[in-house]
Enzyme design. Structure first.
Site, PDB file in Angstrom:
ATOM      1  N   TYR B 152     -62.309 -32.578  -2.551  1.00  0.00           N
ATOM      2  CA  TYR B 152     -61.012 -31.971  -2.876  1.00  0.00           C
ATOM      3  C   TYR B 152     -60.001 -32.971  -3.427  1.00  0.00           C
ATOM      4  O   TYR B 152     -59.396 -32.732  -4.466  1.00  0.00           O
ATOM      5  CB  TYR B 152     -60.444 -31.257  -1.641  1.00  0.00           C
ATOM      6  CG  TYR B 152     -60.664 -29.767  -1.634  1.00  0.00           C
ATOM      7  CD1 TYR B 152     -59.646 -28.880  -1.327  1.00  0.00           C
ATOM      8  CD2 TYR B 152     -61.917 -29.241  -1.925  1.00  0.00           C
ATOM      9  CE1 TYR B 152     -59.859 -27.518  -1.315  1.00  0.00           C
ATOM     10  CE2 TYR B 152     -62.142 -27.886  -1.914  1.00  0.00           C
ATOM     11  CZ  TYR B 152     -61.109 -27.022  -1.609  1.00  0.00           C
ATOM     12  OH  TYR B 152     -61.321 -25.670  -1.598  1.00  0.00           O
ATOM     13  N   GLU B 159     -57.899 -33.331 -11.998  1.00  0.00           N
ATOM     14  CA  GLU B 159     -57.207 -32.245 -12.699  1.00  0.00           C
ATOM     15  C   GLU B 159     -55.815 -32.682 -13.132  1.00  0.00           C
ATOM     16  O   GLU B 159     -55.402 -32.461 -14.260  1.00  0.00           O
ATOM     17  CB  GLU B 159     -57.092 -31.016 -11.781  1.00  0.00           C
ATOM     18  CG  GLU B 159     -58.332 -30.137 -11.773  1.00  0.00           C
ATOM     19  CD  GLU B 159     -58.178 -28.930 -10.858  1.00  0.00           C
ATOM     20  OE1 GLU B 159     -59.076 -28.692 -10.037  1.00  0.00           O
ATOM     21  OE2 GLU B 159     -57.151 -28.243 -10.978  1.00  0.00           O
TER      22      GLU B 159
END
Lengths: 309, 238
Positions: B152, B159
């Site tokens: 994560y 991103e």
């Protein structure tokens, strides 16, 4: 008329107080007694429930107006306490929610040099008619809401948790700025003037309809009555939440009258939230007025927005 | 407000469909990873690695829109709004940035993002599927609730980096934006939108991550306790 001693516990089972009351006292009076013992928890902050029974996730909530005997409470009975957090009056929240948009929107109309820096805005007298009508309509709408808050609405609950104030104000203030930005933009393209005038005229009809709906709702209960009643008269004969119908149509007409997507998004967001509330209210009324045991049967009605809901 | 039917008791046809859906996604993301690794084996060209994986990723991400409908219809106990926002976030990173601005494919974060997504989804989707079949092995549950600890943070950083690096191209090419004047009086500056998103990303991501942490401590409690008892017993025998 029996004196009973109730064991007020936290949800983890710790006894917070032993309260001596009369079985004919109301829950509201019980809450006042606890407030006297613990100054932090004014009655609006207290939620009292019975312990959960077999199969229940949580126990029944005790209503302020009900008598303690109605819940079968006797000496030694346990009542569970929950702190609802800092509470704020509904009317206070409504005032701040509506005051924001009332002030924010016209700022964009009157002070373009601040909100559209570097862009040439027309002087006020040369602005498209739609922009002038829109700002007047918007301000009228929110002034009406503030008026209704203090002179028309009767609230089912007196208070709400304070974090709702920030959540609600973010919504109203955010959308006010969002819509105002585009309608009052120097590069705004006005739709056909006749179309706009017709839309705003109809929108005003919606405002008056909505006001009439609100007065009907506030007259449903006499002061002191807490029972649910079936609304009737005017549009309520056909729609449970006729006030929402008028409100949504008002905003649809505002959107068409101004040809602004931002207004459309604002209308959609409001309609979505109102639909949730309307569905809840409609279900509640249908459940209460089931036609059995001498109760009225809730008539077949639209929920909020014929022919869609 | 949404009505949630307990999906493990739902109609067998619905369960069958969900098992199939999870299988397709699980296999699909494995293929994505395989494609990336195969391309990496041929040479270290980041763009080739990205393009190899994106062949699968595009379709998988497109299909994942279905999950919003699953939540909306109640066949999966999840919030449609949350699902929609998560889907939007990934779709934005993949389609608007990585695919839409080819120059970004030369950055490490592009293929890395795909690889991290693949690893996560190869575990998550089979886990959902096997849970539906009441046939989920303990090691998969362990993987599901531990792999995210690494994947994560790596994923969100890749991103954000991709979005950050894409900003200049958004502006110079005037991508995905609407300008005024226009008939419906609307404007959307995508670069400003992304800048706002970059500020909100850590906050939104943390909400997701912390809820997984909470689930993790709940789901992994039993095995840890059993291990503890065994260790204590072993200690006593010494």
């Amino acid at each position: 008329m029996t004196l009973i001693s109730l064991d007020l516990q936290s949800r983890s089972g710790k006894t917070l107080a032993k309260l001596d009351v009369d079985s004919e006292d109301t829950v509201g009076q019980l809450k006042k007694k606890f407030h006297a013992v613990n100054k932090k928890y004014y009655p609006a902050r207290q939620r009292m429930t019975l312990p959960a029974k077999e199969g229940q996730k949580s126990g029944e909530v005790l209503k302020d107006s009900a008598k303690l005997s109605e819940y079968g409470l006797s000496s030694g009975s346990v009542v569970l306490f929950k702190d609802l957090g800092t509470q704020i009056d509904y009317s206070t929240v409504f005032f701040f929610e509506y005051f924001g948009p009332l002030v924010i929107y016209p700022l964009f109309f009157f002070l373009p040099q601040i909100f559209y820096p570097g862009q040439k805005a027309l002087p006020l007298d040369q602005r498209p008619l739609v922009q002038k009508i829109a700002v007047a309509y918007w301000m009228f709408h929110y002034a009406k809401r503030i008026f209704e808050t203090y002179f028309v609405h009767t609230f089912g609950h007196a208070t709400m948790p304070i974090k709702n104030l920030f959540k609600n104000c973010s919504y109203y203030y955010g959308f006010a700025a969002f819509v105002a930005y585009f309608v009052n933009h120097p590069a705004y393209t006005a739709p056909d003037e006749t179309l706009s005038l017709v839309c705003f005229a109809l929108a005003m009809v919606c405002q008056f309809s909505n006001f009439r709906c609100h007065t009907i709702l506030s007259n449903l209960r006499a002061p002191g009555e807490t029972a649910y009643k079936i609304p009737s008269g005017f549009l309520f004969n056909y729609i449970t939440c006729a006030n929402y119908t008028a409100e949504i149509w008002g905003w649809i007409l505002f959107t068409i009258g101004t040809h602004t997507i931002a207004a459309g998004l604002f209308t959609a967001a409001g309609a979505f939230q109102m639909a949730e509330w309307a569905r809840g209210k409609h279900k509640r009324l249908q459940k209460l007025f089931d036609g059995k045991d001498g109760r009225q049967k809730y008539p077949k009605r639209w929920v909020m927005f014929p022919p869609l809901l | 407000m949404t009505k949630h039917r307990e999906h493990n008791n739902a109609h067998p046809a619905i369960r069958g469909y969900l098992v199939l859906y999870n299988a397709v996604q699980g296999i699909g993301w494995s293929l994505c990873l395989a494609a990336c690794l195969s391309a990496a084996h041929k040479g270290p060209d980041r763009q080739s690695i990205f393009l190899a994986g994106s062949v699968y990723a595009r379709w998988l991400q497109f299909a994942a829109f279905a999950e919003i409908l699953h939540a909306g219809t109640g066949i999966v106990p999840s919030s449609p709004v949350t699902n929609f926002l998560q889907w939007l976030g990934r779709a934005n990173a993949l389609f608007m940035f990585a695919v839409g601005i080819p120059e970004l494919q030369h950055l490490s974060c592009a293929p890395l993002m795909l690889i991290v997504w693949s690893l996560g989804e190869m575990i998550r989707y089979p886990w959902y599927g096997l849970q539906l079949l009441h046939a989920c092995p303990a090691w998969l549950t362990w993987l599901r609730y531990n792999a995210f600890l690494l994947l994560y943070p790596t994923g969100v950083v890749s991103e954000m980096l991709l979005l950050w690096k894409g900003l200049p191209y958004l502006r110079s090419r005037d991508l995905y934006s609407i300008h005024m004047p226009n008939k419906y009086n609307f404007a959307w500056d995508y670069a400003i939108f992304i800048q706002i998103m970059l500020v909100l990303y850590p906050y939104l991501w943390w909400g997701n991550f912390s809820s997984l942490l909470r689930q993790r401590s709940k789901k992994l409690k039993a095995p840890v306790a059993a291990g503890g008892q065994r260790a204590a017993a072993a200690g006593k025998e010494d």
